[in-house]
Design an enzyme around this catalytic site. Structure first.
Site, PDB file in Angstrom:
ATOM      1  N   ASP A   1       0.814  -1.213   0.000  1.00 39.10           N
ATOM      2  CA  ASP A   1       0.000   0.000   0.000  1.00 39.10           C
ATOM      3  C   ASP A   1       0.849   1.264   0.000  1.00 39.10           C
ATOM      4  O   ASP A   1       0.452   2.277  -0.581  1.00 39.10           O
ATOM      5  CB  ASP A   1      -0.928   0.000   1.219  1.00 39.10           C
TER       6      ASP A   1
ATOM      7  N   HIS B   1       4.734   5.022  -2.869  1.00 44.53           N
ATOM      8  CA  HIS B   1       5.081   6.330  -2.305  1.00 44.53           C
ATOM      9  C   HIS B   1       6.525   6.402  -1.823  1.00 44.53           C
ATOM     10  O   HIS B   1       7.291   7.287  -2.198  1.00 44.53           O
ATOM     11  CB  HIS B   1       4.154   6.670  -1.138  1.00 44.53           C
TER      12      HIS B   1
END
Length: 490
Positions: free
Chosen positions: A235, A240
């Site tokens: 996730d 990111h």
């Protein structure tokens, strides 16, 4: 590289999943702000697509309700009128090819560039691309914007990318990572390459180590089923954190164009030292939050959340020591840390420089602390430099204290509103600028490295270490740095 001028070509911005959480919270408010700033072409359209039957007036009312809910300041009536005039709504069952023909009634690729935003499950990306092709909305200069996650691992990522590639060329595909639209992430390029004080000291000669922390106060927020299949590694780390790491570590690009920047980021991802069964326990920490308190409020543990399975081994916290095998970063570890139910919401990068080799102030300050460059991504965007300074006053001895030079964007640029990441990314997609979007080979290289860790965890089969909600993760995350006489910046 980018522009703040209005679009010179009108677009049909097609929002697939327009009634979903992402569209309501982020995309529609971003479009309102772009309209308010005068950055949308007067002839552009915003076409909401969902499977529910809804009239155009009903859609306009829905949009206004969501803007009122998710935009903090009072809505500007004139801006709202202009934005609502651009709205269209089309009912489409995304699993049925013929349903996409309804888009022909509200689009005109000869007059406006089709820009399709996939705010849907990735399993639907192939269907949507085929449907756009059937509707005549796939030929260049048409573009598609893909939300993460692109796959569950390298193999599934390739399947999704292959399906999209059947109908769109790589130059038409914009894989979004909203961290790349944050003002302070973009400022990394300026800090590194426009300031000789950093450009000349951005390697193993001056830097001791680097920390990247993305902490969340929230838990799974009712998405237990989705999250349990993903976990914090998929996730957050795969996209990111690795994207931010590659911007920190990349070599200076030859130019500020999309491929020059992405070529250098890819080199970093290829240089990441593999983590596998032989070193996974030494290099990584997995955690899972138990019940505790966040901001003084009691919260349940991960296994006590709604719809939870009591035997889940999914991680809600990850800490990793990353080594980059190239000349610039030899011997400089990058420590990544991300988790849910942490003490506060915080995303920051900490560049920890090496200490002074000789201390002439030892009589009053026994050990000089190293300088730090801290780049805050959220919630208070800005840049901070921690330095040593003399305490004003008279006396024989020179007294020092640690101080900071703080560039808070809100304080420094008071007259300028800091744009949300989605505003910038939507605008760049409509302008046709790819430099803030992720290329296919970047996605797949990141998955290749992450898969090595996930496979090693599967082999060792150790459950994640528990940590109390409202803390900074398992104790072993502290040990990850402490064994080398370092500590997390908190």
């Amino acid at each position: 590289m980018t522009t703040t001028a209005p679009l010179n070509k009108a677009c049909d911005l097609i929002l697939f999943g327009t009634k979903g959480d992402l569209a309501r919270r982020k995309l529609l408010p971003a479009l309102y702000q772009l309209e308010k700033s005068g950055l949308l072409h007067a002839d552009s359209k915003v076409i909401g697509v969902a499977r529910d039957e809804l009239s155009l007036d009903g859609y306009k009312e829905l949009v206004e309700t969501n803007l009122q809910k998710f935009i903090k300041e009072p809505l500007d009536a004139d801006v709202l009128v202009r934005l609502k005039a651009k709205l269209e709504y089309v009912q489409v069952d995304l699993t049925k090819e013929e349903a996409y023909k309804a888009l022909k009634q509200v689009t005109d690729p000869k007059k406006r560039i089709p820009v399709s935003y996939f705010a849907t499950a990735p399993s639907l990306f192939g269907n949507i691309c085929k449907g756009l092709s059937i509707a005549g909305l796939s030929a260049e200069p048409a573009r598609v914007v893909l939300e993460k996650p692109i796959g569950h691992d390298l193999a599934s990522s390739k399947v999704i990318n292959d399906e999209v590639a059947k109908y769109f060329n790589e130059c038409q595909i914009y894989r979004i990572d909203h961290y790349l639209g944050k003002e302070t992430v973009l400022n990394l390029l300026a800090l590194r390459f426009a300031n000789s004080i950093f450009a000349a000291n951005w390697d193993h000669n001056a830097i001791d180590h680097v920390q990247i922390t993305v902490a969340e106060e929230v838990g799974v927020e009712g998405r237990w089923g989705y999250y349990d299949d993903a976990g914090q590694m998929r996730d957050m780390v795969q996209n990111h954190l690795l994207q931010v790491l590659s911007l920190i570590a990349m070599e200076p690009p030859a130019r500020l164009d999309a491929d020059s920047i992405r070529d250098e980021k890819l080199k970093v991802l290829k240089a990441l030292r593999p983590i596998n069964v032989s070193n996974v326990q030494e290099k990584t920490v997995r955690g899972q939050y138990a019940g505790g308190y966040v901001a003084g409020t009691p919260v349940p543990g991960y296994l006590d959340e709604e719809d939870a399975r009591p035997n889940s081994k999914t991680e809600t916290f990850v800490a990793i020591k990353v080594d980059i095998d190239n000349w610039r970063w030899a011997g400089v570890p990058f420590y990544l840390r991300t988790g849910k139910r942490m003490p506060k919401k915080m995303s920051e990068l900490v560049i920890c420089f090496k200490p002074q080799p000789h201390n002439i102030f030892f009589e009053t300050y026994k050990q000089l602390p190293a300088n730090k460059l801290i780049i805050r991504l959220q919630p208070d965007e800005g840049v901070e430099i921690q330095i040593m300074n003399k305490i004003p006053g008279l006396g024989e001895s020179m007294q020092l204290q640690q101080t900071k030079l703080d560039l808070s964007f809100d304080e420094t640029f008071k007259s300028q509103r800091i744009a949300d990441a989605y505003e910038r990314l939507l605008l760049e997609a409509m302008l046709g600028n790819q430099y803030l979007f992720v290329r296919r080979d970047e996605v797949e290289q990141a998955w290749k490295w992450v898969d090595g860790i996930l496979d090693a965890w599967k082999v060792t089969n150790e459950p994640p270490k528990p940590y109390q909600a409202g803390t900074w993760g398992p104790v072993s995350a502290i040990s990850l740095l402490a064994r080398e006489d370092r500590n997390w910046d908190e």
